[in-house]
Write a protein that holds these residues in place. Structure first.
Motif, PDB file in Angstrom:
ATOM      1  N   PHE A  74      15.215  11.187  -9.323  1.00 55.70           N
ATOM      2  CA  PHE A  74      16.093  10.285  -8.432  1.00 55.70           C
ATOM      3  C   PHE A  74      15.084   9.298  -7.622  1.00 55.70           C
ATOM      4  O   PHE A  74      15.082   8.237  -7.729  1.00 55.70           O
ATOM      5  CB  PHE A  74      16.412  11.213  -7.440  1.00 55.70           C
ATOM      6  N   ASP A  75      13.810   9.698  -7.608  1.00 55.49           N
ATOM      7  CA  ASP A  75      12.770   8.775  -6.930  1.00 55.49           C
ATOM      8  C   ASP A  75      12.574   7.802  -7.981  1.00 55.49           C
ATOM      9  O   ASP A  75      12.377   6.448  -7.754  1.00 55.49           O
ATOM     10  CB  ASP A  75      11.427   9.515  -6.541  1.00 55.49           C
TER      11      ASP A  75
ATOM     12  N   SER B  23       3.373   5.683  -2.793  1.00 55.67           N
ATOM     13  CA  SER B  23       4.601   6.430  -3.143  1.00 55.67           C
ATOM     14  C   SER B  23       4.654   6.542  -4.588  1.00 55.67           C
ATOM     15  O   SER B  23       5.003   7.661  -5.146  1.00 55.67           O
ATOM     16  CB  SER B  23       5.804   5.561  -2.496  1.00 55.67           C
ATOM     17  N   ARG B  24       4.361   5.604  -5.213  1.00 55.55           N
ATOM     18  CA  ARG B  24       4.586   5.348  -6.715  1.00 55.55           C
ATOM     19  C   ARG B  24       3.334   6.667  -7.231  1.00 55.55           C
ATOM     20  O   ARG B  24       3.734   7.304  -8.165  1.00 55.55           O
ATOM     21  CB  ARG B  24       4.066   4.135  -7.249  1.00 55.55           C
ATOM     22  N   LEU B  25       2.286   6.719  -6.817  1.00 50.70           N
ATOM     23  CA  LEU B  25       1.155   7.604  -7.133  1.00 50.70           C
ATOM     24  C   LEU B  25       1.764   8.994  -6.942  1.00 50.70           C
ATOM     25  O   LEU B  25       1.588   9.991  -7.677  1.00 50.70           O
ATOM     26  CB  LEU B  25      -0.161   7.232  -6.454  1.00 50.70           C
ATOM     27  N   GLN B  26       2.505   8.888  -5.784  1.00 48.92           N
ATOM     28  CA  GLN B  26       2.910  10.397  -5.580  1.00 48.92           C
ATOM     29  C   GLN B  26       3.815  10.810  -6.167  1.00 48.92           C
ATOM     30  O   GLN B  26       3.909  11.984  -6.643  1.00 48.92           O
ATOM     31  CB  GLN B  26       3.391  10.565  -3.778  1.00 48.92           C
TER      32      GLN B  26
ATOM     33  N   ARG C 291       0.893  -1.176   0.115  1.00 54.92           N
ATOM     34  CA  ARG C 291      -0.170   0.000  -0.147  1.00 54.92           C
ATOM     35  C   ARG C 291       0.752   1.171   0.073  1.00 54.92           C
ATOM     36  O   ARG C 291       0.591   2.170  -0.743  1.00 54.92           O
ATOM     37  CB  ARG C 291      -0.934  -0.012   1.127  1.00 54.92           C
ATOM     38  N   LEU C 292       1.927   1.132   0.826  1.00 58.57           N
ATOM     39  CA  LEU C 292       2.663   2.504   0.859  1.00 58.57           C
ATOM     40  C   LEU C 292       3.584   2.588  -0.385  1.00 58.57           C
ATOM     41  O   LEU C 292       3.731   3.616  -0.977  1.00 58.57           O
ATOM     42  CB  LEU C 292       3.796   2.097   1.937  1.00 58.57           C
ATOM     43  N   GLU C 293       4.021   1.467  -0.911  1.00 59.20           N
ATOM     44  CA  GLU C 293       4.626   1.441  -2.236  1.00 59.20           C
ATOM     45  C   GLU C 293       3.848   2.072  -3.320  1.00 59.20           C
ATOM     46  O   GLU C 293       4.338   2.932  -4.282  1.00 59.20           O
ATOM     47  CB  GLU C 293       5.440   0.263  -2.845  1.00 59.20           C
TER      48      GLU C 293
END
Length: 571
Positions: free
Chosen positions: A368-369, A302-305, A297-299
């Motif tokens: 970078f992300d 984070s991907r969506l962000q 869920r966090l990944e």
């Protein structure tokens, strides 16, 4: 430790040789025992089995010793009872036979003593075949010679102390002695008793071999030893099997945890049965499943962000370009406008510049992300890069009244780096130092060695509070958000600089103290891909060291100068 000077020279030399050989033996022992010590530290099962074996060996050994000693004592007591009973009967019979002689010089008395000893009192078995020995002595009467039922030297069995107790004190004495009979060493139970007669008393000694008792005691000891060893081995096997039942699930949990930490989120423990270990495995699997769901869920978030940041940055480029064109047109014609409108055009131009810088930084962060940032390394001289950064920021430094001091080598400093990224890092560091320098000089120092290149940027401004040296590289972090700023940065400069340093395989570290300014250190490997171990320049500035020496009450913050692990944690 040196030998005392008062010792003779040969002794001191011998002590030196002894110490040298002891050190050599100690090192060899450590080398030989290293695998065993490593296995001892790593294996819980080995420690439990070894401790079980030691404890059981002590307990079984103590119990076996107690059983063997008690068995030997019981056998000896039984032999003593039998000998005492037989001695009483022999003494009673011999006394009745010798009571008829009233004088010790009676010529018939020696023959009577001989007949009694060799015939009436002696057992059927001879001493050579394992039988008992009977001796009759008359130490109080020199006219009577000792009589022995066997051709054995009784000097080892009948001691002077025993003769004194029986002959002179008139007491019954006993002792256990060993003598050589027939070429064999045999243990005897020796009893001595005074024998009443008509003229006084003589001594009767009865010596019974303890061969049977010794054999039985040895058999008992052997049985106890074998049984104890078998019991210890059995306990070790049981301990190993029981420990294995506990250790295997623990090892399985450790392996599963290692795989989970490595990113294999689908790994689970095997659940067997319904006992406590099975409950532990089930709970562990449930925890792993929950962690997997949360991480996924966090990944995804984070991907969506990251996608949102990248998409917004790209989508804002088009309207920003249009607004920029209109703003440039208005800004170029501002002289024809009213002063208020002209000022608004200038403010619009400045904010558009800041907005464009923010979009550029956001795009760089998104690269970078996403892992798309690549290092375009080449052999470059860092001295012109440092000088170019100082020249470009000279105008800003003049406006705020800060002097930029350069301390660079006169010879070229060549390293395999990406010049664009290194220049961006230095621009951020020097720009922040000028902005926070409080009108005091900013010093930029460049140094190198065979493995690394280091650049430090030192200011003497308000400094950093304890713990802030780790926060300055966070995105959008500011020490004092309410403070007036001259350059209007985005808050992403140091974050991007830290990523650029990490992309080079280098370090970007910070040090600061309230009222003493701050210093940032960029350390890069001379050859791309090499691992850094030390930096040519210290993280804590030397003038800070002088302040500490002059003012012991000032405590320096905990800063790792050259530790790669702590540096990575800072980044």
């Amino acid at each position: 430790m040196r030998a005392p000077a008062w010792l003779p020279m040969p002794v001191r030399r011998a002590l030196r040789v002894l110490r040298r050989y002891s050190r050599v033996l100690g090192r060899r022992f450590e080398h030989w025992s290293a695998p065993a010590r490593r296995q001892w530290r790593r294996s819980l099962q080995l420690r439990i089995v070894a401790l079980t074996l030691v404890a059981s060996s002590v307990l079984v050994g103590a119990f076996g010793f107690f059983v063997a000693q008690n068995s030997a004592r019981i056998l000896l007591n039984r032999a003593q009872d039998e000998v005492q009973s037989s001695l009483y009967e022999k003494t009673k019979y011999a006394s009745s036979q010798l009571s008829i002689y009233l004088q010790s010089r009676d010529p018939k008395l020696p023959q009577a003593m001989r007949n009694l000893t060799l015939n009436a009192l002696a057992d059927d078995d001879t001493a050579e075949s394992g039988g008992s020995i009977v001796a009759m002595r008359a130490d109080l009467y020199t006219s009577l010679d000792p009589v022995i039922s066997a051709k054995v030297n009784t000097g080892e069995l009948i001691t002077p102390d025993m003769i004194k107790s029986v002959a002179h004190d008139g007491q019954i004495a006993q002792q256990v002695r060993t003598a050589t009979v027939g070429g064999k060493r045999i243990k005897y139970l020796v009893y001595g008793s005074p024998l009443p007669t008509g003229f006084g008393h003589v001594e009767l000694y009865y010596m019974v071999p303890l061969t049977t008792e010794d054999s039985a005691a040895n058999q008992i000891r052997t049985t106890v030893l074998v049984t104890g060893l078998a019991l210890v081995i059995l306990l070790g096997i049981v301990a190993g099997l029981v420990t294995r039942l506990v250790v295997l699930p623990v090892r399985d949990a450790a392996r599963t945890a290692q795989r989970l930490s490595a990113g294999l989120l689908d790994q689970r423990m095997r659940v067997d049965g319904e006992d406590d270990l099975a409950l532990l495995a089930a709970s562990f699997n449930q925890m792993a499943a929950n962690l997997q769901r949360q991480i996924v869920r966090l990944e995804e978030m984070s991907r969506l962000q990251r996608r949102f940041t990248s998409d917004v940055s790209h989508e804002l480029r088009t309207p920003l370009t249009t607004v920029r064109m209109a703003a440039d047109l208005i800004f170029s014609e501002r002289e024809e406008f009213d002063p208020a409108v002209a000022r608004s055009a200038e403010l619009l131009q400045a904010e558009l510049d800041r907005f464009e810088s923010l979009l550029t930084d956001l795009l760089e962060i998104s690269r970078f992300d996403a892992g798309f940032a690549a290092l375009d390394a080449e052999h470059a001289d860092l001295v012109p890069i440092v000088e170019r950064v100082a020249d470009r920021l000279a105008g800003l430094a003049d406006r705020v009244g800060v002097e930029i001091e350069l301390r660079v080598p006169e010879t070229p400093v060549i390293a395999e780096v990406d010049p664009r990224r290194v220049e961006r890092v230095l621009r951020n560091l020097v720009g922040n130092a000028v902005e926070h320098g409080e009108g005091r000089p900013v010093r930029v120092t460049l140094a190198c060695d065979d493995a690394a290149v280091a650049i430090t940027v030192r200011d003497h401004g308000i400094g950093l509070k304890p713990g802030e040296e780790r926060l300055v590289f966070n995105r959008f972090w500011r020490a004092d958000p309410s403070r007036a700023r001259q350059t209007g940065g985005t808050g992403l400069g140091l974050s991007i600089s830290a990523e650029d340093a990490r992309l080079h395989g280098g370090w970007l570290e910070a040090w600061g103290a309230p009222g003493e300014g701050a210093q940032f250190r960029l350390t890069l490997p001379v050859r791309a891909g090499d691992r850094l171990l030390t930096a040519p320049l210290p993280l804590i500035p030397r003038d800070r060291d002088l302040v500490i020496e002059q003012s012991p009450a000032i405590e320096a913050p905990a800063v790792a100068e050259t530790a790669a692990d702590e540096t990575a944690e800072v980044l």
